[in-house]
Design an enzyme around this catalytic site. Sequence first.
Site, mmCIF file in Angstrom:
data_model
loop_
_atom_site.group_PDB
_atom_site.id
_atom_site.type_symbol
_atom_site.label_atom_id
_atom_site.label_comp_id
_atom_site.label_asym_id
_atom_site.label_seq_id
_atom_site.Cartn_x
_atom_site.Cartn_y
_atom_site.Cartn_z
ATOM 1 N N LYS A 25 17.476 -9.904 -27.865
ATOM 2 C CA LYS A 25 17.979 -10.603 -26.675
ATOM 3 C C LYS A 25 17.463 -12.035 -26.638
ATOM 4 O O LYS A 25 18.224 -12.960 -26.389
ATOM 5 C CB LYS A 25 17.547 -9.818 -25.422
ATOM 6 N N SER A 26 16.173 -12.220 -26.877
ATOM 7 C CA SER A 26 15.612 -13.577 -26.808
ATOM 8 C C SER A 26 16.273 -14.492 -27.837
ATOM 9 O O SER A 26 16.618 -15.643 -27.539
ATOM 10 C CB SER A 26 14.106 -13.532 -27.087
ATOM 11 N N ARG A 30 18.948 -17.847 -27.249
ATOM 12 C CA ARG A 30 18.645 -19.150 -27.840
ATOM 13 C C ARG A 30 19.723 -19.581 -28.825
ATOM 14 O O ARG A 30 20.005 -20.771 -28.969
ATOM 15 C CB ARG A 30 17.268 -19.095 -28.514
ATOM 16 N N GLY A 98 16.304 -13.467 -16.284
ATOM 17 C CA GLY A 98 15.267 -14.476 -16.066
ATOM 18 C C GLY A 98 15.243 -15.482 -17.200
ATOM 19 O O GLY A 98 15.056 -16.680 -16.985
ATOM 20 N N ASP A 355 7.303 -6.859 -22.738
ATOM 21 C CA ASP A 355 8.503 -6.125 -22.310
ATOM 22 C C ASP A 355 8.438 -4.641 -22.654
ATOM 23 O O ASP A 355 9.334 -3.880 -22.290
ATOM 24 C CB ASP A 355 9.749 -6.731 -22.964
ATOM 25 N N ARG A 427 14.795 -1.539 -18.588
ATOM 26 C CA ARG A 427 13.772 -0.964 -19.474
ATOM 27 C C ARG A 427 13.130 0.272 -18.837
ATOM 28 O O ARG A 427 12.707 1.196 -19.539
ATOM 29 C CB ARG A 427 12.722 -2.011 -19.815
HETATM 30 C C1 S3P Z 1 11.368 -13.952 -22.860
HETATM 31 C C2 S3P Z 1 10.061 -14.121 -22.489
HETATM 32 C C3 S3P Z 1 9.294 -13.140 -21.731
HETATM 33 C C4 S3P Z 1 9.977 -11.785 -21.711
HETATM 34 C C5 S3P Z 1 11.446 -11.892 -21.472
HETATM 35 C C6 S3P Z 1 12.110 -12.720 -22.541
HETATM 36 C C7 S3P Z 1 12.041 -15.011 -23.621
HETATM 37 O O1 S3P Z 1 9.168 -13.578 -20.395
HETATM 38 O O2 S3P Z 1 9.398 -10.944 -20.751
HETATM 39 O O3 S3P Z 1 12.050 -10.609 -21.470
HETATM 40 O O4 S3P Z 1 13.119 -14.741 -24.203
HETATM 41 O O5 S3P Z 1 11.515 -16.116 -23.657
HETATM 42 P P1 S3P Z 1 7.968 -14.561 -19.935
HETATM 43 O O6 S3P Z 1 8.099 -15.792 -20.684
HETATM 44 O O7 S3P Z 1 8.186 -14.760 -18.469
HETATM 45 O O8 S3P Z 1 6.718 -13.808 -20.221
#
Ligand code: S3P
Length: 476
Positions: A25-26, A30, A98, A355, A427
């Site tokens: 996902k991250s 990006r 988020g 996570d 999750r």
């Molecule tokens: C993420 C960073 C993490 C993670 C989120 C994805 C990212 O959050 O918990 O699921 O893709 O940069 P934090 O940066 O708030 O710790």
Amino acid sequence: MNNSIDYRVQPGGHLSGRIRVPGDKSISHRSVMLGSLAEGKTEVTGLLEGEDVLSTLGAFRAMGVHAEGPTHGRLVIHGVGLHGLKPPADPLDMGNSGTAMRLMAGLVAGQAFNAVLIGDESLSKRPMKRVADPLAMMGARIETAEGGRPPLRIQGGQKLRGIDYQMPMASAQVKSCLLLAGLFAEGETRVTEPAPTRDHTERMLRGFGYDVRVAARAEEQGPAKRDATGESPQGRRQLGVSGGQDTTEAAGRTVSLRGGGHLRGGRLDVPADISSATFFLVGASIAPGSDLLLEHVGINPTRIGVINILRLMGADLSLENPRDVGGEPVADIRVRHARLRGIDIPLDQVPLAIDEFPALFIAAACADGKTTLRGAEELRVKESDRIAVMAHGLQALGIQAQETPDGIVIHGGPLQGGTVDSDGDHRIAMSFAIAALRASGPITVRDCKNVDTSFPGFVELAARVGLRIESRTGKD
Ligand code: S3P
């Protein structure tokens, strides 16, 4: 009235076979962001087609980016360059994500136009001051709702300046937000993290040809190594970086870049998400008779806390065929059932497994003895308050679990069947689903619709390898 989804999971069984879970996902978020801001075409394969990533893609489409797909994880983005985005007609809806909201805040703050970022009920409660404050120091104009929550009203046309920022918390989202704003800022933007956090933004920026420097703590160590991948056999650039960054120092790093450069599009392959693989790592570990191979999983050193923690608990995990895919380390992970023991989770592993704690709490419930987590207050401001929601669910299944302000204490013991509420947290829903492998009765998990944000197809894939799961649609 909305449709809701519940899972009904029959007890017992084991996990076996080989599967590939959806894309990271991250990295997927990006890839859409940098592909959109790049010059030329970017072809992404292995993209996560989850709702969170689709929110990010929708935002770029609303700002004039043309993209084909995604189809079977393939997305072709026609980048508009750093200054080619158009004003969106409506607020940009980041859904449940988020990551989308915080990273987009940085990127949108550098545009010539105004935009509003909104989210769903869960996202609308999450803290945004952590990005709004440092962005304001860079010269951005951002208004939040009360208590620093979304929506974010961003006034464009501001001249951003680079800052030297010490992050108060270990957050890859804050770091990435500031680096993305830094692309549009005058001078150098430097971000120092108190502990290592996922570094996909840094790796991918370099893969797109952007000069990003990474130094251990505050000492500058000169330019980090550039990708040597060059042209792919097809004659298009393979995006990626390599070399020198595959260790996680106990202390965090300083990452810096200068505004005013260019991103060059190319190809990018997204590995399977270790955070999604986690449900199967835990499921196979706790269920006697399990033997499962998870293919092509990203094992970036800033993401492997779950492997380190499960191994400390006695799990039987082996990493097979390690390789580099476009600058991200990847391996197949074989996991077999093992008897787990409770541990004190090392503090330095917390950001590297941030996570994965809902699933790790299930492992703790199935382990011999006590597991203690500290230093994880961030879990209270994720898609739900993951400490409280997991503690309630575990208690409903007969497990002794006590919340602490920054963690939890879990005593392993027999898991009963019962009904738990995920509080709309993807999750948590998947974690309680796999708990049924060791429960003495069926588990019903309520409010599982948001599993589609990160893991579309979870029920089918889990059923394929042995989880006795069905999903039921009802009315809220
Ligand atoms: C993420 C960073 C993490 C993670 C989120 C994805 C990212 O959050 O918990 O699921 O893709 O940069 P934090 O940066 O708030 O710790």
